[in-house]
Design a protein around this motif. Structure first.
Motif, PDB file in Angstrom:
ATOM      1  N   TRP A  39       0.841  -1.201   0.000  1.00  0.00           N
ATOM      2  CA  TRP A  39       0.000   0.000   0.000  1.00  0.00           C
ATOM      3  C   TRP A  39       0.879   1.255   0.000  1.00  0.00           C
ATOM      4  O   TRP A  39       0.670   2.205  -0.746  1.00  0.00           O
ATOM      5  CB  TRP A  39      -0.916  -0.021   1.242  1.00  0.00           C
ATOM      6  CG  TRP A  39      -2.183   0.746   1.048  1.00  0.00           C
ATOM      7  CD1 TRP A  39      -2.317   1.995   0.502  1.00  0.00           C
ATOM      8  CD2 TRP A  39      -3.501   0.328   1.396  1.00  0.00           C
ATOM      9  NE1 TRP A  39      -3.615   2.379   0.490  1.00  0.00           N
ATOM     10  CE2 TRP A  39      -4.374   1.374   1.034  1.00  0.00           C
ATOM     11  CE3 TRP A  39      -4.042  -0.814   1.998  1.00  0.00           C
ATOM     12  CZ2 TRP A  39      -5.758   1.307   1.262  1.00  0.00           C
ATOM     13  CZ3 TRP A  39      -5.400  -0.874   2.217  1.00  0.00           C
ATOM     14  CH2 TRP A  39      -6.251   0.165   1.839  1.00  0.00           C
ATOM     15  N   GLY A  40       1.875   1.189   0.844  1.00  0.00           N
ATOM     16  CA  GLY A  40       2.818   2.312   0.927  1.00  0.00           C
ATOM     17  C   GLY A  40       3.486   2.570  -0.419  1.00  0.00           C
ATOM     18  O   GLY A  40       3.664   3.719  -0.845  1.00  0.00           O
ATOM     19  N   LYS A  41       3.830   1.456  -1.086  1.00  0.00           N
ATOM     20  CA  LYS A  41       4.485   1.585  -2.394  1.00  0.00           C
ATOM     21  C   LYS A  41       3.572   2.312  -3.366  1.00  0.00           C
ATOM     22  O   LYS A  41       4.017   3.167  -4.146  1.00  0.00           O
ATOM     23  CB  LYS A  41       4.820   0.189  -2.944  1.00  0.00           C
ATOM     24  CG  LYS A  41       6.186  -0.314  -2.542  1.00  0.00           C
ATOM     25  CD  LYS A  41       6.582  -1.443  -3.494  1.00  0.00           C
ATOM     26  CE  LYS A  41       7.136  -2.628  -2.753  1.00  0.00           C
ATOM     27  NZ  LYS A  41       7.055  -3.873  -3.500  1.00  0.00           N
ATOM     28  N   SER A  42       2.275   1.978  -3.367  1.00  0.00           N
ATOM     29  CA  SER A  42       1.316   2.640  -4.268  1.00  0.00           C
ATOM     30  C   SER A  42       1.323   4.142  -4.035  1.00  0.00           C
ATOM     31  O   SER A  42       1.335   4.940  -4.972  1.00  0.00           O
ATOM     32  CB  SER A  42      -0.105   2.141  -4.028  1.00  0.00           C
ATOM     33  OG  SER A  42      -0.203   0.832  -4.365  1.00  0.00           O
ATOM     34  N   LEU A  43       1.311   4.495  -2.755  1.00  0.00           N
ATOM     35  CA  LEU A  43       1.301   5.922  -2.430  1.00  0.00           C
ATOM     36  C   LEU A  43       2.586   6.584  -2.912  1.00  0.00           C
ATOM     37  O   LEU A  43       2.593   7.708  -3.423  1.00  0.00           O
ATOM     38  CB  LEU A  43       1.134   6.128  -0.921  1.00  0.00           C
ATOM     39  CG  LEU A  43      -0.248   5.767  -0.361  1.00  0.00           C
ATOM     40  CD1 LEU A  43      -0.265   5.955   1.151  1.00  0.00           C
ATOM     41  CD2 LEU A  43      -1.342   6.635  -1.002  1.00  0.00           C
ATOM     42  N   ASP A  70      -5.985   7.487   3.757  1.00  0.00           N
ATOM     43  CA  ASP A  70      -6.736   7.038   4.948  1.00  0.00           C
ATOM     44  C   ASP A  70      -6.643   5.525   5.095  1.00  0.00           C
ATOM     45  O   ASP A  70      -6.490   4.995   6.189  1.00  0.00           O
ATOM     46  CB  ASP A  70      -8.225   7.396   4.821  1.00  0.00           C
ATOM     47  CG  ASP A  70      -8.438   8.898   4.916  1.00  0.00           C
ATOM     48  OD1 ASP A  70      -7.452   9.595   5.228  1.00  0.00           O
ATOM     49  OD2 ASP A  70      -9.564   9.349   4.653  1.00  0.00           O
ATOM     50  N   GLY A  71      -6.759   4.849   3.953  1.00  0.00           N
ATOM     51  CA  GLY A  71      -6.743   3.384   3.972  1.00  0.00           C
ATOM     52  C   GLY A  71      -5.475   2.858   4.620  1.00  0.00           C
ATOM     53  O   GLY A  71      -5.509   1.952   5.456  1.00  0.00           O
ATOM     54  N   LEU A  72      -4.375   3.456   4.249  1.00  0.00           N
ATOM     55  CA  LEU A  72      -3.102   3.014   4.818  1.00  0.00           C
ATOM     56  C   LEU A  72      -3.060   3.310   6.317  1.00  0.00           C
ATOM     57  O   LEU A  72      -2.545   2.516   7.114  1.00  0.00           O
ATOM     58  CB  LEU A  72      -1.933   3.696   4.106  1.00  0.00           C
ATOM     59  CG  LEU A  72      -0.545   3.256   4.585  1.00  0.00           C
ATOM     60  CD1 LEU A  72      -0.351   1.752   4.438  1.00  0.00           C
ATOM     61  CD2 LEU A  72       0.555   3.988   3.815  1.00  0.00           C
TER      62      LEU A  72
END
Ligand code: ADP
Ligand code: MG
Length: 712
Positions: free
Chosen positions: A615-619, A635-637
């Motif tokens: 998820w962090g990578k996507s951001l 928010d999801g992260l």
């Protein structure tokens, strides 16, 4: 590919019609039991007659006949292909225990021969020092003894291509104290037999013996073994300690009585065939309410035989399930939010002449006196009835939406309740009128709408159904308690009836019965046991409501319990049971906690951290491209990270609670585990189940509820 996905892919390739084994011809019913027919065929007339009398409780076993019986048993067993024998007994925690010995021995010339002596038949000395004794054996006198119980038929049990001669046995300490479930059960049978005959004598009815009858409806789950293997919680505790609510549970009510799947049916048929060979009279099979949940019920039998057969059946089912790549779960609550499993114990009293003493069409005085005794017993010993179904597993089931609450009450059905209320409240009610009312009763039991599934203890036409018993329990202990307390109540009623009733019996007994019904009226309840009003109402009536089992066990240490159990279990034996049950209860929850901690730290947390990283990578990709970060994504992260952090803390709490019990005794441990650890487990579970709902499915290591419940 993760292990879950791999299993599911393989399942997809499997033909659902695969039968694991080719079937040969069917064996006849009880063809692997040394039953009465065998006894007559293979023993001398004298030995046969004696053994039969022993079975009927009319004579004490004469050890002089043991050699002859052993010889006949050995010959029969070897002809059938048996190589080993075992004393098959029922210690206080396991279903059944066995230690096999081969039938091999040396003859005088040093040749190997098959032999089996009367001594070996009668007594075994398993090195049973590790089985629970609750302080009845100290280490220096650690031996427990098994003794063949001539009241039960020997049988041949086939497993893994080997055939073993099983000798149903009793298990006791060297001082003769009962270390098993069977000894008190048999003693309670004697007690209820004596009390029942006294009742019949009073009513002028002839019979040689009275005994209990039992038909145990067994609920269970059958799930795929390969998926179960990926769930250490199922393997180690029999239940799932984690698992998010599936998108579909039992909302559609589409499983109960639905068509049986071929794979499950094949499993059921295999179990039935083995059960039939072993003389277990299975009658009913069907799907239960929850997905993957089923029920099997036998024809009723004499109490101890039915108890043995249920224990044996459960073991057959466990083992046969594996041959079908299934796992059979008897836990009371294997899946949160889905119906749990019970074992309805249908109980009555019968005579050697074929009477059912709870048949309302039978003698009214017998029926009403027994009914009064049962209500009195349940009323006076409600805490004991609660205690005999207590377990860490059943705590999760009782009071749920599928099982009776923990408040002992009796539902006698609407028509009978009306008659009882009349008798209770109208002085001088003409007993003959009551007798007349009874002729309307037969339809009662047959009317399914009159069934109250929510009742703790229900009269169902011509028997009582003890619904609180958990699926994994031995029926022996609840049946022992029931026989014992009803026997005492029968004696108490008959004491006054024999003294006071003169002339016409029914006329004379009516006021005494009225008094008896009056004093136990508070446990009559035919309403909805699931409703919250009932809790309040029960409290007003002063009925005990013990929700945690570790409190319920205290009833075993009451003076009234010691008193009612005289002749069935001594004070020392009762105390030992208390110790064993409490310790078992505490350890069960301790294991649940340990499994949960382990699963979280070594499987769930690593999966969650991977998801978090992705998820962090996507951001980061978006940030690198200098694109605006969608707030929902951020928010999801945060939510994911927050849940992970909370779950770590919650699991630490579970561990901390466990550590606090290190130096405590079992009583205190049970209290901590039930009252502090279980809620902590619940909190942690709630967080982890939320994680399951948001973490990448490909990363989630444990088979999910929908997979366990729906994939076959
Ligand atoms: P249900 O509708 O609750 O399934 P059944 O009539 O099918 O009721 O009976 C359930 C169980 O009760 C069966 O095992 C059956 O043999 C047993 N049963 C019936 N009559 C008696 C009895 N007199 N004593 C003990 N068990 C009985
Ligand atoms: Mg039933």
């Amino acid at each position: 590919m993760n292990a879950r996905a791999d299993v599911i892919r393989k399942m997809g390739r499997r033909s659902i019609l695969d039968r694991p084994q080719e079937k040969e011809g069917k064996d006849e019913f009880a063809s692997y039991v040394f039953d009465q027919k065998m006894m007559e065929e293979r023993l001398s007339a004298e030995v046969y007659a004696h053994w039969l009398q022993v079975m009927k409780g009319q004579e004490v076993f004469n050890a002089a006949h043991a050699d002859a019986i052993a010889k006949a048993l050995k010959k029969w067993a070897v002809q059938k292909g048996a190589t080993h024998y075992t004393h098959w007994f029922q210690p206080l925690t396991l279903g059944a225990a066995e230690k096999h010995d081969s039938l091999l021995t040396w003859d005088e010339e040093g040749q190997a021969i098959e032999n089996f002596s009367g001594k070996e038949l009668r007594q075994g000395e398993p090195d049973a020092s590790s089985l629970p004794s609750g302080g009845l054996r100290s280490t220096h006198e650690a031996r427990g003894y098994t003794m063949w119980d001539p009241m039960s038929f020997p049988f041949l049990w086939s497993r893994a291509d080997g055939l073993t001669l099983c000798l149903p046995s009793l298990f006791f300490s060297w001082k003769g104290e009962a270390l098993d479930h069977k000894i008190p059960l048999i003693r309670s049978e004697e007690a209820i037999g004596i009390a029942g005959l006294r009742l019949l004598r009073f009513c002028g009815i002839e019979a040689k013996s009275v005994f209990s009858t039992l038909g145990a409806e067994q609920e269970y789950f059958a799930i795929d073994r390969r998926l179960a293997l990926l769930r250490p919680d199922l393997l180690l505790t029999g239940r799932t300690v984690l698992g998010a609510k599936p998108p579909k549970g039992q909302e559609l009510k589409d499983h109960y009585f639905s068509s049986l799947q071929p794979r499950i049916l094949a499993f059921m048929i295999d179990c039935e065939e083995e059960a039939f060979r072993l003389g277990i009279p299975l009658k009913t099979r069907h799907n239960e309410v929850a997905p993957s949940q089923h029920e099997v019920a036998p024809l009723f039998e004499k109490g101890p035989a039915a108890v043995d057969h249920n224990v044996l059946l459960m073991e057959i089912m466990r083992q046969k399930a594996l041959e079908h790549d299934l796992v059979c779960l008897f836990h009371e609550k294997p899946f949160a939010g889905i119906n749990g499993s019970g074992k309805h114990n249908n109980w009555s009293l019968a005579t050697d002449t074929g009477l059912n003493l709870l048949d309302p069409k039978g003698d009214p005085l017998v029926f009403f006196t027994l009914l009064a005794a049962i209500l009195r017993a349940v009323h006076l010993h409600a805490p004991l009835l609660r205690a005999c179904i207590a377990s860490a597993g059943n705590d999760l089931r009782l009071g749920g939406a599928e099982a009776p609450p923990t408040i002992p009450s009796v539902d006698v059905g609407k028509s009978l309740e009306k008659i009882l209320r009349e008798l209770i409240h109208k002085n001088g009610t003409d007993p003959r009128k009551i007798d007349l009312g009874l002729s309307h009763l037969p339809e009662h039991g047959a009317d399914a709408s009159d069934r109250n599934r929510t009742s703790f203890f229900a009269f169902t036409g011509n028997k009582f159904e003890f619904r609180g018993v958990g699926a994994s329990a031995s029926c022996a202990w609840p049946m022992t308690v029931l026989n014992t307390i009803v026997a005492e109540s029968l004696h108490a009623l008959l004491d006054s009836m024999e003294k006071e009733v003169e002339g016409e019996k029914w006329q004379g007994a009516a006021p005494l019965l009225q008094k008896a019904f009056q004093s136990s009226e508070s446990i009559l309840f035919s309403g909805d046991g699931y409703s919250s009003e009932w809790r309040g109402e029960a409290q007003k009536r002063g009925l005990p409501d013990v929700s945690d089992s570790h409190h319920a066990y205290a009833a075993l240490l009451e003076k009234s319990t010691f008193h009612v159990f005289e002749g069935v279990l001594t004070e020392k034996e009762l105390r030992s049971r208390y110790d064993i049950f409490v310790e078992h209860y505490a350890k069960t929850i301790e294991v649940e906690a340990n499994v949960m901690i382990d699963l979280f730290r070594t499987q769930i947390l690593p999966a969650c951290l991977k998801a978090q990283k992705e998820w962090g990578k996507s951001l980061k990709v978006l940030a690198d491209l200098q694109m605006p970060l969608p707030p929902r994504l951020k928010d999801g992260l945060e939510i994911l990270t927050g849940l992970i952090s909370d779950a770590i803390a919650a699991i630490d709490e579970v561990e901390r609670k466990g550590e606090q019990t290190k130096d405590l005794g079992w009583d205190a441990k049970a209290k901590v585990f039930a009252e502090l650890t279980r809620p902590k487990i619940q909190t942690a579970r709630h967080l982890i189940d939320q994680l399951e709902k948001i973490v990448d499915d490909a990363l989630w290591p444990l088979p999910k509820y929908w997979e366990l419940l729906y994939l076959k």
